[in-house]
Design a protein around this motif. Structure first.
Motif: not given
Length: 118
Positions: A8-14, A78-85, A87-92, A113-118
């Motif tokens: 479920g990882g990927g690239l997402v905007q702030t 098990v799920y990890l729902q991440m909202n309001s991401l 850039p500092e959330d970027t990590a493996v 990998q989760v990457t949050v672009s600014s």
């Protein structure tokens, strides 16, 4: 032995959202909690949160109110729902299983990998 596979990882905007999954198999009857960790380049591994077999959860202050851990019944995913991401959330991101009778996580996934672009 317990096997864990994150997805479920990927690239997402702030400000965006992403949901990670941790698929588990093996001796799940012996798992008492599943935790999520993350590690950014150059940083130490950071605990994100956990869910216990009975369903209770705990979170790191840095993600409290933005991230939610849940699980299906039976105890397979098990799920990890991440909202309001941010850039500092970027990590493996890794999930890990804690066995009954153990005080450290015994089984780990390979990470996603989760990457949050600014």
């Amino acid at each position: 032995q317990v096997q864990l596979v994150e997805s479920g990882g990927g690239l997402v905007q702030t400000g965006g959202s992403l949901t990670l999954s941790c698929a588990m198999s093996g001796r799940l009857f012996n798992v008492r909690a599943v935790g999520w960790y993350r590690q950014a380049p150059g940083n130490e591994r950071e605990w994100v949160g956990l869910i216990r077999r009975e369903g209770t959860t705990d979170y790191a202050d840095s993600v409290k109110g933005r991230f939610t851990i849940s699980r299906d019944n039976p105890w397979n995913t098990v799920y990890l729902q991440m909202n309001s991401l941010k850039p500092e959330d970027t990590a493996v991101y890794y999930c890990a299983a804690l066995d009954y009778g153990s005080n450290q996580y015994d089984h780990w996934g390979q990470g996603t990998q989760v990457t949050v672009s600014s």
